[in-house]
Design a protein around this motif. Structure first.
Motif, PDB file in Angstrom:
ATOM      1  N   ILE A  53      60.941  66.837 -16.081  1.00 27.05           N
ATOM      2  CA  ILE A  53      61.799  65.853 -16.700  1.00 27.05           C
ATOM      3  C   ILE A  53      61.463  65.784 -18.147  1.00 27.05           C
ATOM      4  CG2 ILE A  53      61.653  63.005 -17.030  1.00 27.05           C
ATOM      5  CD1 ILE A  53      61.253  63.168 -13.779  1.00 27.05           C
ATOM      6  N   ALA A  54      60.261  66.256 -18.555  1.00 23.77           N
ATOM      7  CA  ALA A  54      59.961  66.349 -20.043  1.00 23.77           C
ATOM      8  C   ALA A  54      60.502  67.509 -20.703  1.00 23.77           C
ATOM      9  CB  ALA A  54      58.252  66.456 -20.212  1.00 23.77           C
ATOM     10  N   THR A  55      60.643  68.594 -19.761  1.00 20.22           N
ATOM     11  CA  THR A  55      61.296  69.812 -20.388  1.00 20.22           C
ATOM     12  C   THR A  55      62.978  69.344 -20.547  1.00 20.22           C
ATOM     13  OG1 THR A  55      59.668  71.164 -18.927  1.00 20.22           O
ATOM     14  CG2 THR A  55      61.719  72.236 -19.627  1.00 20.22           C
ATOM     15  N   ILE A  56      63.321  68.686 -19.762  1.00 21.14           N
ATOM     16  CA  ILE A  56      64.755  68.476 -19.766  1.00 21.14           C
ATOM     17  C   ILE A  56      64.957  67.388 -21.226  1.00 21.14           C
ATOM     18  CG2 ILE A  56      66.730  66.988 -19.087  1.00 21.14           C
ATOM     19  CD1 ILE A  56      65.752  67.737 -16.284  1.00 21.14           C
ATOM     20  N   TRP A  57      64.256  66.646 -21.316  1.00 17.77           N
ATOM     21  CA  TRP A  57      64.161  65.941 -22.525  1.00 17.77           C
ATOM     22  C   TRP A  57      63.762  66.517 -23.851  1.00 17.77           C
ATOM     23  CZ3 TRP A  57      67.414  62.043 -21.845  1.00 17.77           C
ATOM     24  CH2 TRP A  57      67.553  61.509 -20.908  1.00 17.77           C
ATOM     25  N   ASP A  58      62.945  67.706 -23.695  1.00 19.56           N
ATOM     26  CA  ASP A  58      62.584  68.450 -24.789  1.00 19.56           C
ATOM     27  C   ASP A  58      63.482  69.230 -25.170  1.00 19.56           C
ATOM     28  OD1 ASP A  58      60.628  69.519 -26.950  1.00 19.56           O
ATOM     29  OD2 ASP A  58      60.770  71.360 -25.135  1.00 19.56           O
ATOM     30  N   LYS A  59      64.217  70.095 -24.204  1.00 24.80           N
ATOM     31  CA  LYS A  59      65.252  71.081 -24.544  1.00 24.80           C
ATOM     32  C   LYS A  59      66.522  70.115 -24.850  1.00 24.80           C
ATOM     33  CE  LYS A  59      62.430  74.123 -23.758  1.00 24.80           C
ATOM     34  NZ  LYS A  59      61.936  74.892 -25.045  1.00 24.80           N
ATOM     35  N   HIS A  68      71.913  68.793 -28.344  1.00 27.31           N
ATOM     36  CA  HIS A  68      72.089  70.230 -27.629  1.00 27.31           C
ATOM     37  C   HIS A  68      72.997  69.866 -26.437  1.00 27.31           C
ATOM     38  CE1 HIS A  68      69.585  72.740 -30.045  1.00 27.31           C
ATOM     39  NE2 HIS A  68      68.896  71.750 -30.100  1.00 27.31           N
ATOM     40  N   PHE A  69      72.531  68.556 -25.673  1.00 24.88           N
ATOM     41  CA  PHE A  69      73.363  68.244 -24.387  1.00 24.88           C
ATOM     42  C   PHE A  69      72.927  66.820 -24.367  1.00 24.88           C
ATOM     43  CE2 PHE A  69      69.440  70.596 -22.807  1.00 24.88           C
ATOM     44  CZ  PHE A  69      69.103  69.919 -21.930  1.00 24.88           C
ATOM     45  N   LYS A 119      73.852  77.850 -21.774  1.00 22.48           N
ATOM     46  CA  LYS A 119      72.784  78.138 -22.406  1.00 22.48           C
ATOM     47  C   LYS A 119      71.471  76.830 -22.184  1.00 22.48           C
ATOM     48  CE  LYS A 119      71.410  78.590 -27.511  1.00 22.48           C
ATOM     49  NZ  LYS A 119      71.928  78.587 -28.599  1.00 22.48           N
ATOM     50  N   ALA A 120      72.387  75.599 -22.163  1.00 17.83           N
ATOM     51  CA  ALA A 120      71.296  74.596 -21.746  1.00 17.83           C
ATOM     52  C   ALA A 120      70.843  74.664 -20.453  1.00 17.83           C
ATOM     53  CB  ALA A 120      72.497  73.316 -21.569  1.00 17.83           C
ATOM     54  N   LEU A 121      71.272  75.320 -19.425  1.00 16.03           N
ATOM     55  CA  LEU A 121      70.551  75.266 -18.174  1.00 16.03           C
ATOM     56  C   LEU A 121      69.488  76.393 -18.391  1.00 16.03           C
ATOM     57  CD1 LEU A 121      73.540  75.270 -15.750  1.00 16.03           C
ATOM     58  CD2 LEU A 121      71.793  73.453 -16.205  1.00 16.03           C
ATOM     59  N   LYS A 122      70.026  77.626 -19.008  1.00 16.12           N
ATOM     60  CA  LYS A 122      68.975  78.727 -19.625  1.00 16.12           C
ATOM     61  C   LYS A 122      67.713  78.204 -20.160  1.00 16.12           C
ATOM     62  CE  LYS A 122      68.393  83.209 -21.458  1.00 16.12           C
ATOM     63  NZ  LYS A 122      68.897  84.281 -22.464  1.00 16.12           N
ATOM     64  N   ARG A 123      67.765  77.251 -21.134  1.00 18.61           N
ATOM     65  CA  ARG A 123      66.688  76.718 -21.798  1.00 18.61           C
ATOM     66  C   ARG A 123      65.808  75.961 -20.870  1.00 18.61           C
ATOM     67  NH1 ARG A 123      67.511  75.501 -27.557  1.00 18.61           N
ATOM     68  NH2 ARG A 123      66.996  73.197 -26.961  1.00 18.61           N
ATOM     69  N   ILE A 124      66.335  75.019 -19.993  1.00 12.53           N
ATOM     70  CA  ILE A 124      65.667  74.171 -18.979  1.00 12.53           C
ATOM     71  C   ILE A 124      64.984  75.251 -18.029  1.00 12.53           C
ATOM     72  CG2 ILE A 124      65.768  72.610 -17.295  1.00 12.53           C
ATOM     73  CD1 ILE A 124      68.038  71.284 -18.753  1.00 12.53           C
ATOM     74  N   GLY A 125      65.689  76.086 -17.351  1.00  9.60           N
ATOM     75  CA  GLY A 125      65.086  76.809 -16.344  1.00  9.60           C
ATOM     76  C   GLY A 125      63.995  77.996 -16.775  1.00  9.60           C
ATOM     77  N   SER A 185      61.958  77.627 -19.489  1.00 14.39           N
ATOM     78  CA  SER A 185      60.770  77.120 -19.805  1.00 14.39           C
ATOM     79  C   SER A 185      60.141  76.599 -18.639  1.00 14.39           C
ATOM     80  CB  SER A 185      61.084  75.756 -20.762  1.00 14.39           C
ATOM     81  OG  SER A 185      60.161  74.920 -21.085  1.00 14.39           O
ATOM     82  N   TYR A 186      60.788  75.791 -17.735  1.00 12.72           N
ATOM     83  CA  TYR A 186      60.108  75.410 -16.527  1.00 12.72           C
ATOM     84  C   TYR A 186      59.381  76.681 -15.538  1.00 12.72           C
ATOM     85  CZ  TYR A 186      58.712  73.171 -12.405  1.00 12.72           C
ATOM     86  OH  TYR A 186      57.878  72.631 -11.317  1.00 12.72           O
TER      87      TYR A 186
END
Length: 131
Positions: free
Chosen positions: A62-68, A73-74, A99-105, A107-108
């Motif tokens: 959840i923190a990763t989603i909000w950070d990215k 960005h989205f 790109k949004a999903l790549k950033r989240i995935g 990082s996690y």
């Protein structure tokens, strides 16, 4: 395009093509773009294994989603985190969906792969011998 079983039965759950008695996996179709740029997406681990082992992992995604998400960005409308996958309803902003999903995935995955082998997540039995 059907999945052909050895007993002659067929199902269409997976995209397969039968050519010259060989079953060939067909690449997925291109993603259909939404006019509203709003999507329901699901992220999951390899082989549908658990990737959110405990509450700390769920808080981390959840923190990763909000950070990215950053500044436009989205946009996240909803999310649901379960043990082996995550649902997101999001709208593209500066980042396109991929790109949004790549950033989240990415990082996690980095966090998960580097923390999975800690004692917290992979308890070990230590053998202690008396001398």
């Amino acid at each position: 395009m059907y999945n052909c079983h050895g007993d002659g039965s067929v199902d269409n759950k997976q995209k397969f093509m039968i050519r010259s008695r060989q079953v060939i996996k067909v690449p997925r179709h291109a993603r259909v773009l939404s006019k509203t740029q709003t999507y329901h997406v699901m992220l999951r681990g390899n082989n549908r294994q658990d990737v959110f082992i405990d509450d700390e992992d769920k808080a981390r995604i959840i923190a990763t989603i909000w950070d990215k998400k950053g500044d436009d960005h989205f946009t996240v409308y909803a999310y649901c985190v379960m043990d082996n996958h995550l649902h997101l309803v999001l709208r593209e902003g500066k980042d396109v969906l991929a790109k949004a999903l790549k950033r989240i995935g990415t990082s996690y995955a980095y966090y998960f792969n580097n923390s999975t082998f800690s004692l917290k997540k992979c308890p070990q039995t230590l053998a202690i011998s008396e001398i």
